[in-house]
Design a protein around this motif. Structure first.
Motif, PDB file in Angstrom:
ATOM      1  N   THR A 130     -51.283   5.242  18.772  1.00  0.00           N
ATOM      2  CA  THR A 130     -51.514   3.335  18.600  1.00  0.00           C
ATOM      3  C   THR A 130     -50.407   2.888  17.429  1.00  0.00           C
ATOM      4  N   GLN A 131     -49.657   4.607  17.398  1.00  0.00           N
ATOM      5  CA  GLN A 131     -48.475   3.889  15.993  1.00  0.00           C
ATOM      6  C   GLN A 131     -47.142   2.722  17.209  1.00  0.00           C
ATOM      7  N   ARG A 134     -49.453  -0.469  16.472  1.00  0.00           N
ATOM      8  CA  ARG A 134     -48.811  -1.274  15.841  1.00  0.00           C
ATOM      9  C   ARG A 134     -47.492  -1.920  15.473  1.00  0.00           C
ATOM     10  N   LYS A 152     -55.413 -10.461   8.327  1.00  0.00           N
ATOM     11  CA  LYS A 152     -55.601  -9.344   8.763  1.00  0.00           C
ATOM     12  C   LYS A 152     -54.882  -8.470   8.908  1.00  0.00           C
ATOM     13  N   GLN A 153     -54.652  -7.244   8.443  1.00  0.00           N
ATOM     14  CA  GLN A 153     -53.717  -6.036   9.221  1.00  0.00           C
ATOM     15  C   GLN A 153     -54.243  -5.667  10.338  1.00  0.00           C
ATOM     16  N   PRO A 154     -52.461  -5.257  11.077  1.00  0.00           N
ATOM     17  CA  PRO A 154     -53.571  -4.741  12.640  1.00  0.00           C
ATOM     18  C   PRO A 154     -54.531  -3.230  12.175  1.00  0.00           C
ATOM     19  N   LYS A 155     -55.840  -3.807  13.079  1.00  0.00           N
ATOM     20  CA  LYS A 155     -56.735  -2.177  12.823  1.00  0.00           C
ATOM     21  C   LYS A 155     -56.981  -1.744  14.513  1.00  0.00           C
ATOM     22  N   MET A 156     -57.870  -0.466  14.496  1.00  0.00           N
ATOM     23  CA  MET A 156     -58.098  -0.119  15.991  1.00  0.00           C
ATOM     24  C   MET A 156     -59.902  -0.737  15.807  1.00  0.00           C
ATOM     25  N   GLU A 157     -60.217  -1.161  16.580  1.00  0.00           N
ATOM     26  CA  GLU A 157     -61.346  -1.766  17.491  1.00  0.00           C
ATOM     27  C   GLU A 157     -62.185  -1.184  18.965  1.00  0.00           C
ATOM     28  N   MET A 161     -56.246  -2.369  19.427  1.00  0.00           N
ATOM     29  CA  MET A 161     -55.998  -3.099  18.250  1.00  0.00           C
ATOM     30  C   MET A 161     -55.242  -4.092  17.406  1.00  0.00           C
ATOM     31  N   THR A 162     -56.500  -4.964  17.143  1.00  0.00           N
ATOM     32  CA  THR A 162     -56.412  -6.282  16.326  1.00  0.00           C
ATOM     33  C   THR A 162     -55.839  -7.257  15.038  1.00  0.00           C
ATOM     34  N   MET A 163     -55.007  -8.012  15.274  1.00  0.00           N
ATOM     35  CA  MET A 163     -54.896  -8.548  13.764  1.00  0.00           C
ATOM     36  C   MET A 163     -54.795 -10.097  13.434  1.00  0.00           C
TER      37      MET A 163
END
Length: 169
Positions: A130-131, A134, A152-157, A161-163
């Motif tokens: 996942t890095q 990112r 909104k910073q990158p976040k796993m959903e 991974m959304t931003m």
């Protein structure tokens, strides 16, 4: 949406405070008397403030009043700016040229005033890295930093991974 007001026979109160069609106060009088005054002027008696004690009624042309209210409401809707959210999807192993094409599209959306949701989709074994996703998102944000800010910073959903990016003011 226009709320319906009580007019003429719908007004059930015994006494009401009446405002004449020219804006002058007629004082607190019985509803029957107020109705007769309105009828003599060929206008409507409209309860404009039903919660007041006594209720405030105005002598006016109800049709014209409703039309003016609808026009005002329509005008206020015109002034509102609808912000759409555009989505751009990619994979963690996207090529540089593909990334720049997507960045160009995103900057066009941002110039139009839309928010942009950037998503990296992980498939299978990619979830272990996942890095990398990112880094792709942050590189993407850096490419269009001149016209966007990260909301909104990158976040796993789940597997994505959304931003979120917003246009710069």
């Amino acid at each position: 949406m226009i709320k319906e007001l009580q007019i003429n026979e719908q007004i059930r109160d015994k006494e009401v405070r009446v405002i004449d069609s020219d804006g002058s106060q007629l004082g607190i009088i019985s509803t029957k008397e107020a109705m007769q005054i309105a009828e003599s002027k060929k206008l409507d008696l409209v309860n404009v403030s039903p919660t007041a004690k006594p209720p405030v009624c105005r002598i006016m042309n109800y049709g014209k009043y409703k039309y003016a209210q609808a026009k005002k409401e329509k005008e206020s809707k015109k002034k509102q700016k609808v912000i759409n959210v555009k989505e751009i999807r990619m994979t963690p192993n996207i090529e540089d040229h593909d990334l720049s094409v997507k960045a160009k599209n995103a900057s066009k959306f941002l110039r139009d005033g839309d928010r942009v949701k950037v998503a990296v989709r992980f498939r299978g074994r990619e979830l272990g890295h996942t890095q990398v996703g990112r880094e792709v998102l942050l590189k993407f944000a850096e490419m269009i930093a001149d016209c966007s800010t990260i909301e909104k910073q990158p976040k796993m959903e789940g597997r994505n991974m959304t931003m979120f990016l917003t246009p710069k003011k």
